[in-house]
Write a protein that holds these residues in place. Structure first.
Motif, mmCIF file in Angstrom:
data_model
loop_
_atom_site.group_PDB
_atom_site.id
_atom_site.type_symbol
_atom_site.label_atom_id
_atom_site.label_comp_id
_atom_site.label_asym_id
_atom_site.label_seq_id
_atom_site.Cartn_x
_atom_site.Cartn_y
_atom_site.Cartn_z
ATOM 1 N N PRO A 104 0.820 -1.221 0.000
ATOM 2 C CA PRO A 104 0.000 0.000 0.000
ATOM 3 C C PRO A 104 0.849 1.265 0.000
ATOM 4 N N PRO A 105 0.304 2.368 -0.539
ATOM 5 C CA PRO A 105 1.047 3.638 -0.584
ATOM 6 C C PRO A 105 1.517 4.111 0.784
ATOM 7 N N THR A 106 0.748 3.827 1.831
ATOM 8 C CA THR A 106 1.134 4.275 3.166
ATOM 9 C C THR A 106 2.360 3.534 3.692
ATOM 10 N N ILE A 107 2.647 2.379 3.123
ATOM 11 C CA ILE A 107 3.812 1.591 3.536
ATOM 12 C C ILE A 107 5.018 1.869 2.644
ATOM 13 N N ALA A 108 4.772 2.419 1.460
ATOM 14 C CA ALA A 108 5.847 2.638 0.483
ATOM 15 C C ALA A 108 7.040 3.411 1.042
ATOM 16 N N PRO A 109 6.850 4.491 1.828
ATOM 17 C CA PRO A 109 8.024 5.201 2.359
ATOM 18 C C PRO A 109 8.884 4.338 3.270
ATOM 19 N N LEU A 110 8.274 3.359 3.948
ATOM 20 C CA LEU A 110 9.051 2.452 4.794
ATOM 21 C C LEU A 110 9.903 1.521 3.937
ATOM 22 N N TYR A 156 5.348 -5.695 23.053
ATOM 23 C CA TYR A 156 4.253 -5.856 22.097
ATOM 24 C C TYR A 156 4.793 -6.238 20.722
ATOM 25 N N GLU A 157 4.003 -7.045 20.020
ATOM 26 C CA GLU A 157 4.254 -7.346 18.620
ATOM 27 C C GLU A 157 3.019 -6.919 17.829
ATOM 28 N N SER A 158 3.188 -5.940 16.947
ATOM 29 C CA SER A 158 2.106 -5.521 16.062
ATOM 30 C C SER A 158 2.418 -6.028 14.661
ATOM 31 N N THR A 159 1.407 -6.593 14.011
ATOM 32 C CA THR A 159 1.595 -7.173 12.680
ATOM 33 C C THR A 159 0.502 -6.679 11.746
ATOM 34 N N LEU A 160 0.901 -6.182 10.589
ATOM 35 C CA LEU A 160 -0.043 -5.833 9.528
ATOM 36 C C LEU A 160 0.196 -6.794 8.374
ATOM 37 N N VAL A 161 -0.826 -7.525 7.981
ATOM 38 C CA VAL A 161 -0.698 -8.455 6.853
ATOM 39 C C VAL A 161 -0.807 -7.668 5.551
ATOM 40 N N LEU A 162 0.235 -7.750 4.733
ATOM 41 C CA LEU A 162 0.288 -7.017 3.464
ATOM 42 C C LEU A 162 -0.109 -7.878 2.272
ATOM 43 N N HIS A 163 0.184 -9.153 2.357
ATOM 44 C CA HIS A 163 -0.106 -10.076 1.251
ATOM 45 C C HIS A 163 -0.326 -11.468 1.830
ATOM 46 N N GLY A 164 -1.262 -12.216 1.222
ATOM 47 C CA GLY A 164 -1.463 -13.595 1.615
ATOM 48 C C GLY A 164 -2.153 -13.740 2.950
ATOM 49 N N SER A 165 -1.774 -14.779 3.685
ATOM 50 C CA SER A 165 -2.415 -15.044 4.973
ATOM 51 C C SER A 165 -1.539 -15.977 5.798
ATOM 52 N N THR A 192 -0.176 -21.933 4.995
ATOM 53 C CA THR A 192 -0.661 -23.188 4.423
ATOM 54 C C THR A 192 0.239 -23.606 3.261
ATOM 55 N N GLU A 193 0.003 -24.788 2.750
ATOM 56 C CA GLU A 193 0.771 -25.289 1.608
ATOM 57 C C GLU A 193 0.445 -24.525 0.331
ATOM 58 N N GLN A 194 -0.656 -23.774 0.325
ATOM 59 C CA GLN A 194 -1.072 -23.065 -0.884
ATOM 60 C C GLN A 194 -0.807 -21.563 -0.837
ATOM 61 N N GLN A 195 -0.454 -21.001 0.337
ATOM 62 C CA GLN A 195 -0.404 -19.552 0.458
ATOM 63 C C GLN A 195 0.793 -19.065 1.276
ATOM 64 N N ASP A 196 1.551 -18.122 0.700
ATOM 65 C CA ASP A 196 2.634 -17.492 1.441
ATOM 66 C C ASP A 196 2.112 -16.228 2.114
ATOM 67 N N CYS A 197 3.005 -15.453 2.752
ATOM 68 C CA CYS A 197 2.546 -14.297 3.507
ATOM 69 C C CYS A 197 3.656 -13.249 3.611
ATOM 70 N N LEU A 198 3.282 -11.982 3.435
ATOM 71 C CA LEU A 198 4.187 -10.855 3.644
ATOM 72 C C LEU A 198 3.556 -9.942 4.681
ATOM 73 N N CYS A 199 4.326 -9.594 5.714
ATOM 74 C CA CYS A 199 3.799 -8.787 6.812
ATOM 75 C C CYS A 199 4.748 -7.646 7.164
ATOM 76 N N LEU A 200 4.184 -6.604 7.753
ATOM 77 C CA LEU A 200 4.959 -5.577 8.436
ATOM 78 C C LEU A 200 4.932 -5.925 9.915
ATOM 79 N N SER A 201 6.107 -6.045 10.513
ATOM 80 C CA SER A 201 6.222 -6.445 11.916
ATOM 81 C C SER A 201 6.827 -5.306 12.736
ATOM 82 N N ILE A 202 6.205 -5.016 13.883
ATOM 83 C CA ILE A 202 6.697 -3.980 14.795
ATOM 84 C C ILE A 202 6.846 -4.614 16.174
ATOM 85 N N LEU A 203 8.072 -4.661 16.673
ATOM 86 C CA LEU A 203 8.351 -5.268 17.978
ATOM 87 C C LEU A 203 8.941 -4.226 18.919
#
Length: 226
Positions: A104-110, A156-165, A192-203
């Motif tokens: 997303p555009p809001t994540i692009a600067p990161l 705390y661990e905050s996670t935003l899912v960017l792609h997949g699940s 899962t065996e069918q789906q990867d995942c990309l996340c933003l992680s904040i620890l």
């Protein structure tokens, strides 16, 4: 969408007191979540009403009130750079493990501040984002059919899912979901065996592994960042 930022974080976002990483993550979540957008609008209105009430109680002159609102407008404009009120931006691109993802555009600067990808067995990849804040901000890519060792958190661990699940003991999480965990949670995220995942992680503090050989990492610095 089933997982949202809590009220505390949404109030901080509405007031402009949120940190940069969480501000970007929540802004991205708001783009696809009318429920949380309505909450933020309400909190912003409450903050404005409170400011007006305080101003009236102090019997400020009309000129002084104009100055108050001028400063408030300046603050809101300035906070654009801190993601509290994101500007219109173009989506970003992330390349990892031979794949390309649009974020997303809001994540692009990161993304512009990403470091080199580190690989853990060719299954999990992390890239630290250089932000001058106390929390550790990273992009985390988990390949298909992978389970991350069970762990808990010192902070705390905050996670935003960017792609997949992915899923864990507490549920399933899909693109746009925002999840916040603390020391009361023990979980082992997996794809899962069918789906990867990309996340933003904040620890805010390192992870503490609770099962298996991964616990050896706890001996180095009382935990581990991805």
């Amino acid at each position: 969408m089933s997982h949202h930022p809590d009220t505390e974080l949404l109030r901080l976002y509405a007031s402009g007191a949120i940190d940069t990483a969480h501000g970007a993550a929540i802004a991205s979540h708001l783009d696809s979540c009318p429920h949380c957008r309505n909450k933020v609008t309400l909190f912003e209105s409450e903050a404005a009403e409170e400011m007006i009430a305080v101003s009236n109680a102090e019997q400020k002159s009309s000129e002084e009130l104009e100055q108050v609102f001028a400063h408030m407008l300046d603050d809101i404009t300035t906070l654009d750079a801190d993601y509290s009120k994101p500007k219109v931006r173009k989506p970003g691109k992330v390349r990892v493990d031979g794949k390309e993802f649009i974020v997303p555009p809001t994540i692009a600067p990161l993304v512009d501040r990403m470091g080199e990808w580190r690989s853990y067995g060719g299954k999990v990849f992390t890239s630290t984002i250089d932000i001058d804040e106390e929390c550790r901000v990273s992009l985390l890519y988990i390949n298909k059919g992978v389970q991350v060792p069970q762990h808990t958190h010192k902070g705390y661990e905050s996670t935003l899912v960017l792609h997949g699940s992915f899923q864990d003991e507490n549920g399933e999480y899909h693109a746009g979901d925002f999840i916040r965990e603390d020391g009361e949670t023990k979980h082992a995220p997996q794809t899962t065996e069918q789906q990867d995942c990309l996340c933003l992680s904040i620890l805010t503090q390192p992870m503490i592994f609770t099962q298996g050989v991964a616990r050896v990492f706890n001996r180095f610095g009382k935990g581990m960042y991805p």
